[in-house]
Design a protein around this motif. Structure first.
Motif, PDB file in Angstrom:
ATOM      1  N   GLN A  23       6.803   4.912 -14.758  1.00  0.00           N
ATOM      2  CA  GLN A  23       7.420   6.207 -15.056  1.00  0.00           C
ATOM      3  C   GLN A  23       8.792   6.377 -14.396  1.00  0.00           C
ATOM      4  O   GLN A  23       9.632   7.087 -14.912  1.00  0.00           O
ATOM      5  N   GLU A  24       8.997   5.784 -13.228  1.00  0.00           N
ATOM      6  CA  GLU A  24      10.270   5.987 -12.523  1.00  0.00           C
ATOM      7  C   GLU A  24      10.854   4.664 -12.059  1.00  0.00           C
ATOM      8  O   GLU A  24      10.187   3.645 -12.081  1.00  0.00           O
ATOM      9  N   GLU A  25      12.098   4.707 -11.638  1.00  0.00           N
ATOM     10  CA  GLU A  25      12.787   3.501 -11.164  1.00  0.00           C
ATOM     11  C   GLU A  25      12.330   3.147  -9.765  1.00  0.00           C
ATOM     12  O   GLU A  25      13.017   3.435  -8.793  1.00  0.00           O
ATOM     13  N   GLN A  26      11.181   2.559  -9.640  1.00  0.00           N
ATOM     14  CA  GLN A  26      10.668   2.162  -8.335  1.00  0.00           C
ATOM     15  C   GLN A  26       9.866   0.878  -8.502  1.00  0.00           C
ATOM     16  O   GLN A  26       9.272   0.667  -9.562  1.00  0.00           O
ATOM     17  N   ASN A  78       0.823  -1.224   0.000  1.00  0.00           N
ATOM     18  CA  ASN A  78       0.000   0.000   0.000  1.00  0.00           C
ATOM     19  C   ASN A  78       0.850   1.264   0.000  1.00  0.00           C
ATOM     20  O   ASN A  78       0.358   2.363  -0.193  1.00  0.00           O
ATOM     21  N   TYR A  79       2.170   1.108   0.265  1.00  0.00           N
ATOM     22  CA  TYR A  79       3.041   2.278   0.415  1.00  0.00           C
ATOM     23  C   TYR A  79       3.514   2.775  -0.950  1.00  0.00           C
ATOM     24  O   TYR A  79       4.033   2.005  -1.752  1.00  0.00           O
ATOM     25  N   ASP A  80       3.301   4.053  -1.201  1.00  0.00           N
ATOM     26  CA  ASP A  80       3.760   4.675  -2.451  1.00  0.00           C
ATOM     27  C   ASP A  80       5.171   5.203  -2.198  1.00  0.00           C
ATOM     28  O   ASP A  80       5.349   6.174  -1.461  1.00  0.00           O
ATOM     29  N   PRO A  81       6.206   4.565  -2.778  1.00  0.00           N
ATOM     30  CA  PRO A  81       7.584   4.961  -2.453  1.00  0.00           C
ATOM     31  C   PRO A  81       7.932   6.354  -2.981  1.00  0.00           C
ATOM     32  O   PRO A  81       8.867   6.978  -2.498  1.00  0.00           O
ATOM     33  N   ILE A  82       7.187   6.828  -3.962  1.00  0.00           N
ATOM     34  CA  ILE A  82       7.477   8.162  -4.489  1.00  0.00           C
ATOM     35  C   ILE A  82       6.790   9.229  -3.629  1.00  0.00           C
ATOM     36  O   ILE A  82       7.415  10.172  -3.168  1.00  0.00           O
ATOM     37  N   GLY A  83       5.512   9.029  -3.360  1.00  0.00           N
ATOM     38  CA  GLY A  83       4.793   9.994  -2.517  1.00  0.00           C
ATOM     39  C   GLY A  83       5.073   9.783  -1.030  1.00  0.00           C
ATOM     40  O   GLY A  83       4.776  10.640  -0.206  1.00  0.00           O
ATOM     41  N   GLN A  84       5.660   8.647  -0.689  1.00  0.00           N
ATOM     42  CA  GLN A  84       6.002   8.300   0.694  1.00  0.00           C
ATOM     43  C   GLN A  84       4.812   8.373   1.643  1.00  0.00           C
ATOM     44  O   GLN A  84       4.845   9.035   2.680  1.00  0.00           O
ATOM     45  N   ALA A  85       3.712   7.713   1.243  1.00  0.00           N
ATOM     46  CA  ALA A  85       2.545   7.614   2.123  1.00  0.00           C
ATOM     47  C   ALA A  85       1.787   6.339   1.771  1.00  0.00           C
ATOM     48  O   ALA A  85       1.909   5.812   0.658  1.00  0.00           O
ATOM     49  N   ASN A  86       1.013   5.855   2.714  1.00  0.00           N
ATOM     50  CA  ASN A  86       0.249   4.619   2.511  1.00  0.00           C
ATOM     51  C   ASN A  86      -1.084   4.940   1.855  1.00  0.00           C
ATOM     52  O   ASN A  86      -2.101   5.066   2.531  1.00  0.00           O
ATOM     53  N   VAL A  87      -1.084   5.078   0.562  1.00  0.00           N
ATOM     54  CA  VAL A  87      -2.278   5.598  -0.109  1.00  0.00           C
ATOM     55  C   VAL A  87      -2.662   4.830  -1.372  1.00  0.00           C
ATOM     56  O   VAL A  87      -3.682   5.137  -1.987  1.00  0.00           O
ATOM     57  N   LEU A  88      -1.877   3.825  -1.794  1.00  0.00           N
ATOM     58  CA  LEU A  88      -2.116   3.269  -3.126  1.00  0.00           C
ATOM     59  C   LEU A  88      -3.517   2.678  -3.300  1.00  0.00           C
ATOM     60  O   LEU A  88      -4.077   2.718  -4.383  1.00  0.00           O
ATOM     61  N   TYR A  89      -4.106   2.134  -2.219  1.00  0.00           N
ATOM     62  CA  TYR A  89      -5.438   1.530  -2.386  1.00  0.00           C
ATOM     63  C   TYR A  89      -6.484   2.579  -2.771  1.00  0.00           C
ATOM     64  O   TYR A  89      -7.542   2.251  -3.253  1.00  0.00           O
ATOM     65  N   ARG A  90      -6.152   3.854  -2.573  1.00  0.00           N
ATOM     66  CA  ARG A  90      -7.103   4.906  -2.929  1.00  0.00           C
ATOM     67  C   ARG A  90      -6.882   5.446  -4.352  1.00  0.00           C
ATOM     68  O   ARG A  90      -7.502   6.404  -4.771  1.00  0.00           O
ATOM     69  N   TYR A 134       0.840  11.556  -6.879  1.00  0.00           N
ATOM     70  CA  TYR A 134       1.479  12.191  -8.034  1.00  0.00           C
ATOM     71  C   TYR A 134       1.212  11.462  -9.343  1.00  0.00           C
ATOM     72  O   TYR A 134       1.878  11.730 -10.344  1.00  0.00           O
ATOM     73  N   LYS A 135       0.264  10.515  -9.321  1.00  0.00           N
ATOM     74  CA  LYS A 135      -0.274   9.887 -10.547  1.00  0.00           C
ATOM     75  C   LYS A 135       0.639   8.923 -11.286  1.00  0.00           C
ATOM     76  O   LYS A 135       0.329   8.533 -12.409  1.00  0.00           O
ATOM     77  N   GLN A 136       1.794   8.514 -10.702  1.00  0.00           N
ATOM     78  CA  GLN A 136       2.597   7.494 -11.391  1.00  0.00           C
ATOM     79  C   GLN A 136       1.807   6.185 -11.432  1.00  0.00           C
ATOM     80  O   GLN A 136       1.013   5.900 -10.545  1.00  0.00           O
TER      81      GLN A 136
END
Lengths: 118, 867
Positions: free
Chosen positions: A97-100, A55-67, A84-86
């Motif tokens: 889009q990025e190396e993650q 669930n953690y978005d490594p680019i935005g650094q928050a637990n938000v991906l399920y949303r 940030y829409k990646q």
């Protein structure tokens, strides 16, 4: 000291808790006993129908991906980060889009139960 | 060596006169640091816009009309003196002296003294209330005289005379125009056009008297004066305004022996040099080829030539610029009547032929003058409808060969109206005359990377003046894109080969109610974060369902799903609607109490409401339950929808207010709240012309007038500020709302994804005039539909938060985890200025997840059970 448990299919919730074409989040204890947040997506029209990623978005650094909104890019099922829409592939966890990369889990629906392999 | 000398001693340039042309010269010349410029103006003000002088009576101030300020000239490094009339030129020693006795040396002297109004030698012309129309001081005199007058007469029915008549009509005077010739605007238009123009102007309440010469001005019987005409008739009036042409201000040249024309005017050559090579004359005081140009554009052209010429002979490049005459074609609106005149409007060229179209009921007159072989356009007159002006002007200026039946160019509804292929235009063709942008400039902007019509407009400024050329700019740019193989693609994403507008049409026409249905019939794949919200917004606009209803839920961006704005740490902000910024103390206290209870960071927003930050997903429902119970509604701060209507207190409290802007703002905010649009929408309502609500920077701006409301559209602050366009004036409440309904609905239907009204307007073919036609004249026949759609949206409004907290299914979404009641341990706050803020990386501490069911904090779960 850390406790290690064997991986197995474990029930997370009922299939009725899923939201069509959208995500929910779940909390599990990982192999070392640490809390881990999972994003689970139910996309009935796609090949695998159900996906689970971290669930953690490594680019935005928050637990938000399920949303995030789900969809496909060149036939690859993806979730778009609500920050940030990646796009992250729901199959491989790779960011388009990025190396993650985010972690990917095996998930299935068995007898109306949503089960995760961890 | 040469360079050293240039650095040490600048060339001294003295400019006499600071009208529009003199000022333009200063701006051109000041770009070059090698020159020291001194401006000497006889007037008390620096340059102002005389072309828009009549707007002084429409509410513009002297400051609004100003073209420069002392600060601006100081920045440019220009010396300037006002009230400094030049009385002596010494051509040998090269200096000028002013009335105050100050002396200025020049290397080059520029005479830009302009012209003065000609007052015919009629006995009685020098009395009080006999005025002219030329400067701001004149306008002040006219306004003062109008206060004690009932009837006003303008002597002279030319272009300026009609503008002056409009001005005194605006001041509330019964207005007459007296013209010596048999028709109005005899210089620009022919007899047929003049007749129609007269009809239209008389319809507006201005009485026109032609073929009248005034013999004497006598004391009146019922008014202050009466005009006695040569035919024995008389006209009673209180105020007399002379507008019988201009005369060049050439007295300095006359006195100090520069060559003049037979009937005045300082003779200049193609470099605008007078008979003394160090003295130039530009603008209305200059006589070129025995002709005085009374328009501003040729004056600007002269100013540019002189700036280049001076630099050419004293600088290094040595090229010689030339003034070769100017096109006197004009397009303007006189008292709301469109008038256009191109080239040889009277058909004076030997052998020329004319085509005329007249539609008396509609008040339209059009004529074209063509060469004997019918191949070249020589001139045109357009009254009542100038839509063909641009095309016709291009034909003439670029000598483009006419189509076989040239009459098709002006006939309405001609089945296959010949359109001018933009390919036929040479690169030098002027596309936008306001900003002097040529076809070549547009191509250059595309070479430099512009990829949309919007880019081209912002790079070149084309179409940003009067906007009359917008359609032409678009077709030139599109043509160029096409040539380069740039597909002008409007697909919103890989799943739909349609623009937002097309999707809107598909949804309405086929009565599609869900995204799945839309995807199945017209799309492919699973959709994405672009097409889903577009579909969600369109479905909401067309059907206005609760947006979290099952089939729509997965279409919404997280902000719409959780009815709040997601912040960087995954928490949300809470923004209740405070319509017009008006709030009772009790409600304000509720906000404070809720913020305290849930420990939310609190800030007043730029939109005059209160933003509460730091709410976790699971806190949103209980927070909103308390707010809804206290009478608050959602503020849609998360939606592509109406945000705020900013207002001042208006006539209720303010001693300057002329209308109740507060009530209007609240009514409008309540009317349009919840409306889903391509992007967010902001309004402003000001109670008087002081414009405290900054309405002209809003999508919809409304400014109170003595007689009602002025409506502005498509303004924007933010990233790319745009001054709103004045759409309509002096509207009553009902008409105002009707127009706003239509404008917003038309925007909702036709706007692109994430396109604010400002960009929408810039890309709207035909621009403001087109929108005015659609909304006010119903040119597309859709205003009924627009109003019905808006009425249905207004009628089916529901507060999404109220609906959500009453729906247990919807509340399930706000549980942080499907299998746990714990909260997200990654969300941590620290204290700054006595409030919370998100902890930064190094400030975060490792914690195990905590149970969020605390003493008196209701969770989504508990609330769901209750509901």
């Amino acid at each position: 000291m850390t406790t290690t448990t064997n991986k197995a299919w474990r029930t997370i919730c009922n299939a009725s808790d899923l939201v069509k074409d959208s995500g929910i989040s779940a909390l599990i204890a990982d192999a070392t006993g640490e809390d881990e947040q999972i994003a689970i997506f139910h996309i009935p029209n796609s090949e695998e129908k159900i996906y689970a990623v971290g669930n953690y978005d490594p680019i935005g650094q928050a637990n938000v991906l399920y949303r995030g909104l789900v969809g496909c890019i060149d036939d690859e099922p993806v979730v778009s980060s609500p920050l940030y829409k990646q796009h992250y592939s729901l199959k491989t966890g790779r960011c388009l889009q990025e190396e993650q990369t985010i972690s990917v889990y095996d998930i299935r629906i068995e007898n109306e139960q949503v089960q995760l392999f961890y | 060596m040469n360079t050293d000398k240039q650095l040490l001693t600048k060339t001294n340039i003295v400019v006499v006169g600071n009208g529009m042309v003199g000022h333009h010269f200063v701006e051109e010349m000041a770009k070059n640091p090698n020159y020291q410029i001194t401006v000497l103006s006889a007037e008390s003000r620096l340059a102002y816009d005389r072309v828009h002088l009549s707007e002084y009576f429409g509410g513009k101030t002297a400051d609004d009309l100003a073209m420069t300020t002392p600060e601006h000239y100081e920045e440019l490094g220009v010396n300037f003196k006002t009230n400094a009339k030049v009385i002596l030129i010494d051509k040998i020693v090269q200096y000028v002296t002013t009335e105050n006795g100050e002396t200025y040396h020049y290397d080059k002297l520029i005479l830009a003294t302009g012209s003065y109004p000609f007052v015919p030698p009629i006995p009685g012309k020098d009395q009080d209330h006999c005025l002219v129309y030329r400067t701001i001081d004149d306008l002040e005199d006219i306004a003062n005289s109008a206060k004690v007058s009932k009837v006003g007469v303008v002597i002279g029915g030319g272009l300026l005379g009609l503008e002056a008549a409009n001005a005194i009509k605006q001041l509330g005077l019964q207005t007459h125009v007296v013209e010596f010739a048999p028709q109005l605007m005899g210089v620009q238009i022919d007899g047929g056009g003049g007749r129609l123009l007269r009809e239209k102007i008389e319809d507006l309440g201005v009485k026109v008297h032609t073929s009248k010469a005034t013999n004497v001005i006598e004391k009146g019987d019922t008014s202050r004066y009466k005009l006695c005409f040569n035919d024995g008739s008389e006209l009673e009036t209180d105020l007399i305004l002379f507008s019988a042409g201009i005369r060049p201000y050439d007295n300095l040249a006359r006195e100090f022996e520069l060559t003049l024309g037979e009937r005045g005017g300082i003779v200049v050559n193609n470099q605008c040099q007078t008979s003394d090579e160090n003295i130039y004359a530009i603008g209305e005081c200059a006589l070129w080829n025995n002709f005085i140009f009374g328009l501003v554009a040729p004056g600007y052209a002269m100013a540019k030539v002189v700036a280049k010429h001076i630099d050419g002979i004293t600088g290094e490049n040595g090229d010689i610029a030339e003034f070769t005459g100017a096109d006197m074609s004009t397009k303007l609106k006189l008292m709301g009547v469109e008038v256009g005149s191109i080239g040889d409007a009277h058909g004076k060229t030997a052998g020329s032929l004319t085509y005329t179209y007249e539609n008396q009921p509609e008040g339209v007159y059009k004529k074209i003058v063509v060469s004997a072989d019918k191949k070249a356009l020589l001139g045109a007159v357009l009254i009542g409808d100038t839509s063909e002006y641009d095309t016709l002007l291009q034909y003439m200026l670029n000598a483009i060969e006419l189509p076989e039946s040239p009459e098709g160019l002006i006939l309405p509804m001609a089945a296959d109206k010949p359109t001018l292929g933009v390919d036929a235009l040479p690169e030098s063709a002027t596309i936008c005359s306001c900003h002097n942008v040529t076809k070549g400039d547009i191509i250059a902007s595309i070479d430099a990377g512009a990829t949309t019509v919007g880019d081209v407009k912002s790079c070149t400024k084309a179409g940003s003046g009067c906007g009359g050329c917008a359609a032409l700019v678009k077709s030139v740019a599109d043509n160029e894109f096409e040539k380069r193989g740039v597909e002008v693609k409007k697909d919103i994403c890989e799943h739909f080969a349609y623009s937002r507008r097309e999707i809107f049409d598909i949804v309405s026409v086929e009565k599609i109610k869900t995204f799945d249905e839309l995807l199945e019939k017209h799309g492919k794949g699973l959709g994405c974060e672009i097409c889903k919200p577009v579909a969600g917004s369109v479905l909401a606009s067309v059907w206005n369902d609760y947006i979290l209803k099952k089939p729509h839920l997965s279409l919404q961006d997280t902000n719409d799903t959780y009815l709040g704005n997601m912040q960087k740490d995954g928490t949300y902000s809470v923004v209740p609607r405070i319509a017009g910024g008006e709030i009772t103390p009790d409600k304000l206290i509720v906000l404070g109490e809720v913020a305290n209870k849930y420990n939310l960071y609190t800030k007043i927003t730029g939109g005059a409401r209160v933003d509460l930050f730091g709410a976790r997903v699971e806190q949103l429902p209980p927070i909103w339950k308390e707010l809804v119970d206290a009478g608050f509604e959602t503020g849609h701060a998360y939606g592509k929808s109406l945000r705020t209507v900013k207002s001042c207190v208006g006539s209720t409290w303010c001693r300057y207010g002329v209308q109740d802007s507060m009530s209007m703002a609240i009514d409008l905010e309540n009317r349009y709240k919840g409306l889903r649009a391509p992007h967010k929408i902001k309004f402003g309502v000001s109670g008087c012309t002081r414009e405290c609500a900054e309405a002209q920077g809003k999508d919809i701006g409304i400014i109170a007038t003595d007689n009602g409301w002025n409506l502005y559209v498509a303004g924007n602050g933010g990233m790319k500020p745009r001054h709103a366009d004045l759409f309509a004036t002096d509207l009553d409440d009902e008409t105002l709302v009707k127009y706003v309904d239509r404008i917003l609905m038309f925007y909702v239907q036709t706007g692109d994804r994430l396109q604010r009204t400002s960009v929408w307007m810039d890309n709207l073919e035909g621009g403001l005039a087109y929108l005015q036609d659609v909304v006010m004249k119903d040119s597309l026949g859709i205003t009924d539909v627009l109003e019905t759609q808006m009425a249905s949206i207004v009628g089916s409004y529901q507060c999404e938060w109220k609906t959500t907290i009453e729906d247990p299914e919807a509340l399930k979404r706000f549980k942080p985890f499907v299998n746990s009641d714990k909260g997200d341990s990654n969300i941590q706050f620290v204290t700054e200025r006595e409030q919370i803020r998100p902890a930064r990386g190094q400030e975060k501490i490792e914690v195990t997840l905590i149970d969020t069911i605390e003493n008196d904090t209701e969770t989504a779960d508990a609330l769901a059970e209750e509901a």
